[in-house]
Design a protein around this motif. Sequence first.
Motif, PDB file in Angstrom:
ATOM      1  N   VAL B  27       0.839  -1.193   0.000  1.00 45.99           N
ATOM      2  CA  VAL B  27       0.000   0.000   0.000  1.00 45.99           C
ATOM      3  C   VAL B  27       0.876   1.245   0.000  1.00 45.99           C
ATOM      4  O   VAL B  27       0.629   2.208  -0.732  1.00 45.99           O
ATOM      5  N   ALA B  28       1.927   1.200   0.819  1.00 40.24           N
ATOM      6  CA  ALA B  28       2.833   2.343   0.884  1.00 40.24           C
ATOM      7  C   ALA B  28       3.433   2.622  -0.489  1.00 40.24           C
ATOM      8  O   ALA B  28       3.570   3.780  -0.896  1.00 40.24           O
ATOM      9  N   TRP B  29       3.761   1.549  -1.203  1.00 36.72           N
ATOM     10  CA  TRP B  29       4.369   1.718  -2.528  1.00 36.72           C
ATOM     11  C   TRP B  29       3.404   2.408  -3.486  1.00 36.72           C
ATOM     12  O   TRP B  29       3.806   3.273  -4.265  1.00 36.72           O
ATOM     13  N   LEU B  32       3.118   6.004  -2.597  1.00 33.96           N
ATOM     14  CA  LEU B  32       4.333   6.663  -3.071  1.00 33.96           C
ATOM     15  C   LEU B  32       4.239   6.920  -4.575  1.00 33.96           C
ATOM     16  O   LEU B  32       4.563   8.006  -5.062  1.00 33.96           O
ATOM     17  N   SER B  33       3.772   5.893  -5.298  1.00 32.88           N
ATOM     18  CA  SER B  33       3.695   6.010  -6.757  1.00 32.88           C
ATOM     19  C   SER B  33       2.734   7.107  -7.196  1.00 32.88           C
ATOM     20  O   SER B  33       2.874   7.671  -8.280  1.00 32.88           O
ATOM     21  N   ALA B  34       1.745   7.385  -6.355  1.00 31.49           N
ATOM     22  CA  ALA B  34       0.766   8.398  -6.721  1.00 31.49           C
ATOM     23  C   ALA B  34       1.402   9.781  -6.834  1.00 31.49           C
ATOM     24  O   ALA B  34       0.847  10.677  -7.456  1.00 31.49           O
ATOM     25  N   PHE B  35       2.568   9.935  -6.219  1.00 30.88           N
ATOM     26  CA  PHE B  35       3.228  11.240  -6.250  1.00 30.88           C
ATOM     27  C   PHE B  35       4.326  11.307  -7.299  1.00 30.88           C
ATOM     28  O   PHE B  35       5.143  12.212  -7.298  1.00 30.88           O
ATOM     29  N   VAL B  48      12.823   5.249  -5.085  1.00 36.32           N
ATOM     30  CA  VAL B  48      12.272   5.400  -3.747  1.00 36.32           C
ATOM     31  C   VAL B  48      12.359   6.866  -3.343  1.00 36.32           C
ATOM     32  O   VAL B  48      11.457   7.429  -2.735  1.00 36.32           O
ATOM     33  N   VAL B  49      13.463   7.494  -3.725  1.00 34.16           N
ATOM     34  CA  VAL B  49      13.628   8.917  -3.444  1.00 34.16           C
ATOM     35  C   VAL B  49      13.416   9.682  -4.742  1.00 34.16           C
ATOM     36  O   VAL B  49      14.027   9.369  -5.764  1.00 34.16           O
ATOM     37  N   PHE B  50      12.517  10.628  -4.713  1.00 32.16           N
ATOM     38  CA  PHE B  50      12.235  11.395  -5.929  1.00 32.16           C
ATOM     39  C   PHE B  50      11.559  12.694  -5.525  1.00 32.16           C
ATOM     40  O   PHE B  50      11.185  12.882  -4.372  1.00 32.16           O
ATOM     41  N   GLU B  51      11.393  13.559  -6.512  1.00 28.63           N
ATOM     42  CA  GLU B  51      10.736  14.827  -6.220  1.00 28.63           C
ATOM     43  C   GLU B  51       9.232  14.640  -6.387  1.00 28.63           C
ATOM     44  O   GLU B  51       8.768  14.375  -7.498  1.00 28.63           O
ATOM     45  N   PRO B  52       8.457  14.708  -5.302  1.00 29.52           N
ATOM     46  CA  PRO B  52       7.021  14.405  -5.420  1.00 29.52           C
ATOM     47  C   PRO B  52       6.270  15.463  -6.231  1.00 29.52           C
ATOM     48  O   PRO B  52       6.648  16.636  -6.230  1.00 29.52           O
ATOM     49  N   ALA B 245      -2.867   7.287  -8.422  1.00 32.28           N
ATOM     50  CA  ALA B 245      -3.511   8.386  -7.700  1.00 32.28           C
ATOM     51  C   ALA B 245      -4.939   8.025  -7.314  1.00 32.28           C
ATOM     52  O   ALA B 245      -5.387   8.283  -6.190  1.00 32.28           O
ATOM     53  N   MET B 246      -5.656   7.394  -8.242  1.00 38.23           N
ATOM     54  CA  MET B 246      -7.054   7.054  -7.971  1.00 38.23           C
ATOM     55  C   MET B 246      -7.156   5.996  -6.863  1.00 38.23           C
ATOM     56  O   MET B 246      -8.004   6.115  -5.974  1.00 38.23           O
ATOM     57  N   THR B 247      -6.311   4.953  -6.937  1.00 40.75           N
ATOM     58  CA  THR B 247      -6.363   3.955  -5.853  1.00 40.75           C
ATOM     59  C   THR B 247      -6.038   4.626  -4.522  1.00 40.75           C
ATOM     60  O   THR B 247      -6.671   4.332  -3.512  1.00 40.75           O
ATOM     61  N   THR B 248      -5.080   5.518  -4.531  1.00 38.00           N
ATOM     62  CA  THR B 248      -4.733   6.195  -3.272  1.00 38.00           C
ATOM     63  C   THR B 248      -5.939   6.931  -2.715  1.00 38.00           C
ATOM     64  O   THR B 248      -6.296   6.774  -1.545  1.00 38.00           O
TER      65      THR B 248
END
Lengths: 329, 278
Positions: B27-29, B32-35, B48-52, B245-248
């Motif tokens: 879920v966390a992943w 994270l992907s939504a951003f 894992v590290v990126f500019e949201p 984004a939608m699942t989040t």
Amino acid sequence: MSLETLSPSSGHQETLPELRTNSFRRALARISHLTDDARIFPTLILLPVMFFFIVWNVIPTLWMIGLSFYRYSLMLGNEQFLGTNNYMSIMTDSQVWEALSRTFIWVGAGVAIQTILGLLLGFLFWGSRDMPGRRLALTLLFTPMVLTPVAVGVFFRLLYEPTFGIVNYLTTTVLGVQVNPLNDRAIAFGAVLLVDTWMWTPFMILITLAALGSVPKAELEAAEIDRIPWLKRLRYIIWPNAKFILMLGILLRTIDSFKTLDLVYLMTNGGPGNTTDLIALLLRRKAFEAFDLGWSSAMAILLLLTAIAFTSIYLYILNLNRRRQEAIV
Amino acid sequence: MTRASGWRRTAYHLLLWLVVLIFFAPVAWIILSAFKTTNQILAIPPLVVFEPTLDNFRQIVADPNAGRFLWNSLWLSIIAVLIALAVSFLAAYAFSRFNLKATNFLMFVLLSMRMVPAVAVVIPLYLMYSALGWRNQPLAMLAFYAMFSIPFSVWILKGFIDGVSRRFDETALVNGGSRWHVLFRVVLPQIGPGLVAAFIFNLIFVWNEFLFNLLLGGRDVRNIPVSFSTDLYSDGGMNWTFVAAMTTVYIIPPMIIIYLFQRYLLVGMTFGTVRGEV
């Protein structure tokens, strides 16, 4: 003049509305007593539920039972009485038997793994009362089982993506194996079952915690003081108290697992080949892609009977548990 | 568990948190992907590290369909569950207090409705809705979801009403109260937790419901789960940023609910048949 001073009009205006509400209330009270009869009242309050029940359940089910004796296809539109032929053709359909045995493996393996994991983790979490951030931790732990199965299916497709998915990345870097879980006949079933396990192990943890919570504290403390070995405690104190809730949980999980549709539908829709084709998916395809509704109705009725059998067992255990609780009280 | 020394307790708690995080990782992943931007999602190795970025959420807000489907999910679940609660409360009271001959049978039927595979239930309803022209009708969908929520509500509320002593009813009746008075002024206030639990969990179930909406509904009543299966493709491929984004957005409400109402989780997930503290 004296009359007017004795009864000022302002006084009237203050008392009148009050009087009116009182008489209104009294009338209402009198009316509300009309239905007090011990036969009328239950009938009256059961009416709404009976309405829903008959329109959305009894009528459609009867319709379906009737239809199961016909050849009826929404596409071809021809109706023909077949007697029990639909049932016969289900019994001799190798696709049905394959899907059924696959479903049994799905249920058996899934529930076994989830129960064992759930029991182990449940025992692990038994002493977590003073864990820091417990409420948040339990929320995160129990999240998978309240998620929309469809959303879970979709986002595991992202995780299982063969080119940029994280699962493939991890297996490639750690094990040196490239995987494409949802398109590989050898592992698709396992990959989907893994997601199911991820979703429902927390449920078995929850059930284990509830079962352990139903063991009387006094007995546990007495065993602690007497230094009774763990295995004996498990057998003579924990098991007799916890078994009912555990059985209810396992049974509920078995039934739900048997019903699985959304998750697999979104992830593989029964594929690749038909390696993940469970009975519910097969029925959905027959009914809403082939529109063979006579055959599907017969199949649905067989599933209905299965569900009734499951329900009877569930209620039996539930009543055992209730009797035990009443005996304690 | 016995009281262990300090470091062992700490190690134990760390272990528990590790288990929790393993279960939460997928879920966390996704969250994270939504951003991430499309390129960041497609990056190998996964970032894992990126500019949201909030662009994906802006896309949802800007998309009129997404808003409509979310709204459908919301109003269908809330109103249907409220109707179901009203109907079920009355029925549960009747089952609890009047020794009706049909009680056991009807409770059994209600429970078995929970046990039947949804696809077996949907076939006759599909025929009925098609024949009557009820498909894609908001009211028909709402009525179905009310029906969908009734079995669980009756079971859970009957359990709670059984827990209210009959002496309350008798006292009120002897003192001249009508049965309606007993129902709404005496019993109802005492089963608040049952109503909350039934409301919360039916809300989650209707919120998550997919198959019936897919087959009985249509464009006007489509909810988000159905849109996941039909509307996620753009230009032939999956629109992954939108999916993430939608699942989040869709999974956050149930998470908040179980954080707030954790003590009802057990009763909610077991059809009201198992009670207890976790």
